[in-house]
Design an enzyme around this catalytic site. Structure first.
Site, PDB file in Angstrom:
ATOM      1  N   ASP A  26     100.461 -89.688  22.587  1.00 48.98           N
ATOM      2  CA  ASP A  26      99.220 -89.211  23.197  1.00 48.98           C
ATOM      3  C   ASP A  26      98.130 -90.237  22.917  1.00 48.98           C
ATOM      4  O   ASP A  26      97.886 -90.575  21.762  1.00 48.98           O
ATOM      5  CB  ASP A  26      98.886 -87.874  22.516  1.00 48.98           C
ATOM      6  CG  ASP A  26      97.844 -87.092  23.263  1.00 48.98           C
ATOM      7  OD1 ASP A  26      98.070 -85.903  23.463  1.00 48.98           O
ATOM      8  OD2 ASP A  26      96.808 -87.677  23.634  1.00 48.98           O
ATOM      9  N   ASP A 120      97.515 -90.075  30.127  1.00 47.76           N
ATOM     10  CA  ASP A 120      97.363 -90.571  28.758  1.00 47.76           C
ATOM     11  C   ASP A 120      98.412 -90.041  27.789  1.00 47.76           C
ATOM     12  O   ASP A 120      98.195 -90.035  26.587  1.00 47.76           O
ATOM     13  CB  ASP A 120      95.964 -90.237  28.248  1.00 47.76           C
ATOM     14  CG  ASP A 120      95.714 -88.741  28.194  1.00 47.76           C
ATOM     15  OD1 ASP A 120      96.554 -87.972  28.675  1.00 47.76           O
ATOM     16  OD2 ASP A 120      94.662 -88.344  27.668  1.00 47.76           O
ATOM     17  N   GLU A 121      99.534 -89.581  28.285  1.00 48.54           N
ATOM     18  CA  GLU A 121     100.564 -89.103  27.353  1.00 48.54           C
ATOM     19  C   GLU A 121     101.940 -89.198  27.991  1.00 48.54           C
ATOM     20  O   GLU A 121     102.077 -89.167  29.220  1.00 48.54           O
ATOM     21  CB  GLU A 121     100.294 -87.657  26.939  1.00 48.54           C
ATOM     22  CG  GLU A 121     100.258 -86.712  28.108  1.00 48.54           C
ATOM     23  CD  GLU A 121     100.060 -85.259  27.690  1.00 48.54           C
ATOM     24  OE1 GLU A 121     100.783 -84.789  26.793  1.00 48.54           O
ATOM     25  OE2 GLU A 121      99.202 -84.606  28.283  1.00 48.54           O
TER      26      GLU A 121
END
Length: 412
Positions: A26, A120-121
């Site tokens: 993350d 974003d992960e």
DNA sequence: TCTGGGGTCCTAGGACCC
DNA sequence: TCTGGGGTCCTAGGACCC
């Protein structure tokens, strides 16, 4: 065959751990961090990314801003109240998307089994990547610092045997966290956490669980274990999923296939609340064009057109219609959106309007189906058919029956 | 000065067909 | 004329996540 046999024997006799190494990575305060990379003078200053106008909220904020109580999804005006020297940046999504690609490509150097979960992960299967590593902690710490050196991005890493546990692990420590949850750690690490920190338990379910005395994940698990009827009522089918997750039996499959959208939508909060059909349809027009453009870019056609509206009290309503022939043309989308609006919502004063194209199929699949006859003519006809269907439905059976009798026996 | 916009998945009721 | 039960599709609403 021999290998399988040997494996079975090893597992049976020596209890060798055969489970996978599933990782969730993350990026920490991703958008804000991107801005700091672009302009290092922002570092350690309270930064928030988001729209500053009517209804604007904080999309992401830096850790310096979080210290003042600013958090994501918070109205921007409130964030400014909490932190008067907050630096508000509208956001450069093309730039973020390029940084996001860098991140995924970095992870793919370790394993091809990478599944982006959002910008974003990602989830990734590191089973092979960590084979022969004497110290897994050292290995992932190095990954973390290498990513930072190469891109400037900071990340938290969760390591476990299932997707759920890996996700919970990466959430456990931020920023630059590294948490390993083995099955035997579930009780120590997860059980003391508040129930609303459990993935899948949101702001609706958490209060209902608290109402029946469940405040922590551990307390929730006791009830799941006891097959508690009250909790079953609150959670529905999800009850069994939660139980499996907390027993370490969740999914450990990483899907590497390209993301395939199930719906494409666009919505907007109006500059001011209005009940003017003219104003509202202007917005439907630009929404229809946006949705159409994106559907065409993704090579998708949609069978169902849905509109969503939100009134002044924030109550939202949606209406949809399913077409016999899928479309991605803005004219068609706009027409149906307007007619759904005209039929249902002209008496409401609206705050937000949106259009979503659903029931998507690939254009190539459609082309195969349609290759036998003139597609555009068919599409025009479908509108008429839809009207006829609707008429039939409203006339209901007595009239239909009468009509078929007339057809059979002649009008007597 | 209340509260975005992109999604996914689930549920429940009704229509319709066999 | 009155009747069932299963399966599937459509629709509307809700919960959740980032």
């Amino acid at each position: 065959m021999l290998i399988i046999l040997v494996n079975i024997i090893l597992v049976r006799v020596y209890n060798v751990d055969m489970s996978k190494v599933i990782v969730h990575i993350d990026l920490n305060a991703f958008f804000a961090r991107c801005e700091e990379i672009k302009d290092p003078s922002l570092e350690n200053k309270p930064v928030a990314i988001g729209h500053d106008g009517r209804g604007g909220i904080v999309s992401t904020c830096s850790y310096a801003a979080r210290k003042h109580g600013v958090s994501s999804a918070m109205p921007m005006f409130k964030a400014r109240q909490l932190c008067p020297n907050l630096i508000v940046i509208p956001g450069d999504y093309h730039y973020y998307s390029a940084m996001s690609k860098k991140f995924f490509n970095f992870v793919r150097r370790y394993t091809k089994l990478v599944e982006p979960a959002s910008v974003d992960e990602c989830f990734a299967d590191f089973t092979d990547a960590v084979k022969g590593q004497s110290n897994v902690i050292v290995f992932f710490r190095k990954l973390q610092t290498d990513l930072f050196k190469e891109t400037g991005l900071k990340c938290s890493i969760g390591v476990s045997t299932t997707r759920f546990l890996a996700k919970m692990a990466s959430d456990y420590q931020k920023p630059m966290g590294l948490t390993i949850i083995r099955k035997r750690d579930i009780e120590n690490i997860l059980f003391p956490l508040k129930v609303d920190s459990m993935f899948g338990v949101g702001k609706r379910t958490a209060p209902r669980l608290k109402n029946v005395g469940i405040k922590t994940i551990g307390e929730l698990y006791r009830k799941l274990e006891a097959d508690d009827e009250e909790v079953k009522n609150i959670c529905g089918k999800f009850f069994y999923t939660l139980k499996e997750w907390l027993e370490g039996k969740g999914s450990d499959e990483i899907e590497i296939e390209k993301w395939d959208p199930k719906s494409i939508g666009n919505s907007t909060t109006l500059p001011y609340d209005t009940d003017s059909a003219v104003e509202i349809k202007k917005h439907f027009l630009s929404l229809a064009k946006e949705v159409s453009e994106r559907a065409q870019r993704e090579d998708k056609l949609g069978h169902t057109i849905q509109i969503v509206v939100k009134d002044q009290t924030f109550k939202s309503f949606n209406k949809s219609t399913t077409l016999e022939n899928p479309t991605n043309k803005w004219q068609v989308i706009y027409d149906y959106a307007c007619s759904l609006y005209d039929k249902n919502f002209t008496n409401l004063t609206l705050r937000l309007v949106g259009i979503t194209l659903q029931n998507l199929i690939d254009y190539t699949d459609m082309a195969v189906q349609m290759s036998l006859f003139d597609y555009s003519r068919h599409e025009e006809e479908s509108k008429t058919k839809l009207l006829i269907n609707e008429l039939n439905r409203s006339l209901k059976k007595p009239l239909l029956k009468r009509a078929s009798e007339v057809k059979k026996n002649g009008n007597r």
